[in-house]
Design an enzyme around this catalytic site. Structure first.
Site, PDB file in Angstrom:
ATOM      1  N   ASP A  65       6.328  20.853  83.427  1.00 24.07           N
ATOM      2  CA  ASP A  65       7.147  20.095  84.367  1.00 24.07           C
ATOM      3  C   ASP A  65       8.593  19.991  83.903  1.00 24.07           C
ATOM      4  O   ASP A  65       9.520  20.055  84.712  1.00 24.07           O
ATOM      5  CB  ASP A  65       6.568  18.692  84.538  1.00 24.07           C
ATOM      6  CG  ASP A  65       5.356  18.671  85.466  1.00 24.07           C
ATOM      7  OD1 ASP A  65       4.954  19.755  85.937  1.00 24.07           O
ATOM      8  OD2 ASP A  65       4.809  17.585  85.697  1.00 24.07           O
ATOM      9  N   THR A 180       5.368   9.938  88.763  1.00 22.20           N
ATOM     10  CA  THR A 180       4.290  10.190  87.801  1.00 22.20           C
ATOM     11  C   THR A 180       4.815  10.477  86.399  1.00 22.20           C
ATOM     12  O   THR A 180       4.052  10.909  85.528  1.00 22.20           O
ATOM     13  CB  THR A 180       3.415  11.373  88.265  1.00 22.20           C
ATOM     14  OG1 THR A 180       4.258  12.497  88.570  1.00 22.20           O
ATOM     15  CG2 THR A 180       2.611  11.006  89.505  1.00 22.20           C
ATOM     16  N   TYR A 182       8.094   8.961  83.609  1.00 20.88           N
ATOM     17  CA  TYR A 182       8.409   7.761  82.828  1.00 20.88           C
ATOM     18  C   TYR A 182       8.132   6.500  83.642  1.00 20.88           C
ATOM     19  O   TYR A 182       7.695   5.470  83.129  1.00 20.88           O
ATOM     20  CB  TYR A 182       9.878   7.834  82.401  1.00 20.88           C
ATOM     21  CG  TYR A 182      10.299   6.861  81.321  1.00 20.88           C
ATOM     22  CD1 TYR A 182       9.388   6.013  80.681  1.00 20.88           C
ATOM     23  CD2 TYR A 182      11.632   6.809  80.921  1.00 20.88           C
ATOM     24  CE1 TYR A 182       9.794   5.143  79.695  1.00 20.88           C
ATOM     25  CE2 TYR A 182      12.054   5.932  79.925  1.00 20.88           C
ATOM     26  CZ  TYR A 182      11.119   5.091  79.322  1.00 20.88           C
ATOM     27  OH  TYR A 182      11.529   4.218  78.342  1.00 20.88           O
TER      28      TYR A 182
END
Length: 285
Positions: A65, A180, A182
């Protein structure tokens, strides 16, 4: 779709095994494909800019990601659709896994895909009479204390109206895509990444009633660094998707709003967001 480009994190694709596998597969199928390394085999970020041909229709991002987020910001002006191949531990943005690459490429070349437009955040700093240039974030903009172990006082305004002040280690301003990340770790809500919202989540708040707040994408948020000590020596660091950090002092402000630019993410999987979320969380635990 026949014209591809690959952006690779060579720290995760050791020896460029998957990169060459993808490039060769596309070329054998009659398509065109070149690649660029974003992070070298020693984990160092490559500073040169990739030369991506004008006819490229999609960029495949190999890594995780974090790699996809970095590529999204670097290519925001081109607005080329992206699809991620997850070579990391847990990826919410990267739809593809190593073992499903060939089937995914067949689907892409057969034009069997959908495109999701993901909102981004734009933010700039106001320091006295000086304003910085705007920076973009696909996941989040984080304001976090620096220096000694002391909390900071943050004043929050929405559309010019004072909302509240709180003492904390900082605050996260996240997009739905970044919910989804920090934001989730700090106790914030998880929302569908296709939504258009801004999430505000305090980090280690010292106020019992400080909760996450969700506002509309058309709202503008201003965070002002308040004074807690007579010395006025409190400082915070502002980061955009974990990069481009800048320091702010007491009296400085950051202005955050929905950016005009967006990121196009290709989707092959017909699973709902909730199904994907459940699968990812089960694999993680």
């Amino acid at each position: 779709m026949k014209h591809f480009f690959v952006m690779t994190n060579a720290w995760k694709d050791v020896g460029l095994v998957y990169t060459h596998r993808i490039v060769n597969y596309i070329r054998k199928a009659g398509g065109s494909c070149d690649y660029f390394i974003t992070v070298d085999g020693n984990g160092r970020e490559v500073t040169t800019e990739p030369v991506i041909p004008e006819h490229v229709e999609v960029v495949l991002v190999l890594g995780g990601d974090g790699t996809l987020i970095h590529v999204a910001r670097s290519l925001v002006e081109r607005h080329i659709p992206l699809i991620g191949v997850n070579l990391g531990q847990l990826g919410y943005l990267c739809e593809l896994e190593e073992q499903s690459v060939e089937n995914a490429l067949d689907a892409l070349m057969a034009d069997q895909y959908t495109v999701e437009e993901r909102m981004m955040l734009g933010g700039y700093m106001v320091q006295g009479q000086f304003e910085t240039g705007e920076k973009l974030a696909l996941n989040d903009i984080v304001i976090h204390r620096v220096g000694p172990l002391q909390i900071v006082n943050l004043k929050v305004y929405v559309n010019g109206e004072y909302l509240y002040s709180f003492a904390a280690d900082g605050i996260i301003l996240a997009t739905p895509t970044g919910s989804t990340g920090y934001n989730m770790s700090a106790g914030g809500p998880i929302v569908d990444p296709k939504a258009r919202l801004i999430l505000m989540t305090p980090i280690n708040s010292h106020t019992l009633n400080s909760k996450s707040i969700v506002i509309g994408a058309d709202d503008e948020v201003v965070i002002e660094i308040g004074m807690r000590r007579e010395e006025r020596d409190e400082q915070v660091e502002v980061s955009f998707d974990g990069d481009n950090s800048m320091r702010l002092e007491v009296g400085d402000r950051i202005v955050v709003h929905c950016a005009q630019a967006s990121t196009a993410i290709l989707r092959l999987n017909k699973m709902s967001f909730l199904e994907i979320l459940r699968k990812k969380m089960q694999n993680y635990t």
